[in-house]
Design a protein around this motif. Sequence first.
Motif, PDB file in Angstrom:
ATOM      1  N   TYR A 114       0.663  -1.130   0.142  1.00 43.17           N
ATOM      2  CA  TYR A 114      -0.129   0.064  -0.373  1.00 43.17           C
ATOM      3  C   TYR A 114       0.982   1.238  -0.354  1.00 43.17           C
ATOM      4  O   TYR A 114       1.645   1.548   0.878  1.00 43.17           O
ATOM      5  N   ARG A 197      -4.547  -1.579  -3.092  1.00 43.17           N
ATOM      6  CA  ARG A 197      -4.225  -2.272  -1.640  1.00 43.17           C
ATOM      7  C   ARG A 197      -3.018  -3.050  -1.599  1.00 43.17           C
ATOM      8  O   ARG A 197      -2.071  -2.778  -0.822  1.00 43.17           O
ATOM      9  N   GLU A 198      -2.451  -3.309  -2.625  1.00 41.89           N
ATOM     10  CA  GLU A 198      -1.325  -4.310  -2.019  1.00 41.89           C
ATOM     11  C   GLU A 198       0.149  -3.689  -3.153  1.00 41.89           C
ATOM     12  O   GLU A 198       1.056  -4.513  -3.700  1.00 41.89           O
ATOM     13  N   PHE A 237      -7.772  -1.334   1.794  1.00 38.80           N
ATOM     14  CA  PHE A 237      -6.586  -1.042   2.757  1.00 38.80           C
ATOM     15  C   PHE A 237      -7.148  -1.420   4.588  1.00 38.80           C
ATOM     16  O   PHE A 237      -7.962  -0.822   4.733  1.00 38.80           O
ATOM     17  N   THR A 241      -3.649  -5.426   9.338  1.00 35.51           N
ATOM     18  CA  THR A 241      -2.689  -6.233   8.382  1.00 35.51           C
ATOM     19  C   THR A 241      -1.959  -6.034   7.437  1.00 35.51           C
ATOM     20  O   THR A 241      -1.207  -7.366   7.041  1.00 35.51           O
ATOM     21  N   ASP A 242      -2.510  -5.139   6.117  1.00 32.92           N
ATOM     22  CA  ASP A 242      -1.430  -4.657   5.600  1.00 32.92           C
ATOM     23  C   ASP A 242      -0.055  -4.056   5.370  1.00 32.92           C
ATOM     24  O   ASP A 242       0.096  -3.747   6.335  1.00 32.92           O
TER      25      ASP A 242
END
Length: 299
Positions: A114, A197-198, A237, A241-242
């Motif tokens: 992110y 998000r990733e 997001f 955890t991310d």
Amino acid sequence: MHIAKRWATFAVAFMFALAAGGAFAQNAHTDAAAAKAFEDAKAAAKTGPQDIELIDQAVLKLPAGHVFVPQPQATALLNAMGNPGKDDRLQGLVFPQGDGEGWFMTVRYEKSGYIKDDDAKDWNADDLLKSYREGTEASNEERVKMGGPAIEIVGWAEKPAYDAGTHRLVWAMSSQAKGAPANEPQGVNYNTYALGREGYFSLNLVTDLKDLPAHKDSARTMLAALNYKDGKRYADFNASTDNVAAYGLAALVVGVGAKKLGMFALIAAFFAKFAKVFILAGLAFGGAIMKFLRRKKSA
């Protein structure tokens, strides 16, 4: 003209360009490999309108009048156009179908984590330009080792602009071979990014600087056609955890962007230098590629 004969005419023009291209020719595949790359791309091409799955992250709603060349044919095609090596981030290439359209786009995905976008409100375009020039100069030695030209930055073709509502970033840099005459055609690196998000997708337009005003709307259309899947969007997001990227938006311009400049400048210079060869062969420059890509062997 019969399709086989038309393909042969294009192949002869393309090979002539390679043979005349000095450093470009030295780093391209053999004539037979280059011809095969175009033939394979033609067979694998997907014509819009249709949805193109981009790994597990997004869907590209390919508009009518466009063609998508997937992997591994996309890499082979870039190799044939003078860009050696393999990039595992590359998802494919987008071409227009119309005759005389001198552009194409690369589609890449970077699983960076992110990317926080809070630095966009504070960046200074002049400072970014200075950093970009310094980074490009520092990487010229490696660029030359790979067979490409040393590059110098001319300036912004479009200053960086970030839309916090859609999480899209757009900017463009003009460049040329180092020490080139002032009247030498300039390449342009027109970059569009869609944050998720990733990581992020980059859809980068390759064209000549003088043609950018005519083609940049196409780049923005393709950027808008990319939609992240549920759970992969920037808004999904989860801070607990991310993974968060170690860099922000500015790094996409002065860091990541500078590394990619050599490839785009190399291909853009190739196009600019040999466009007349294709025209003399009786085939439109960008449209010539697409005429063959959009025809299947069964034609």
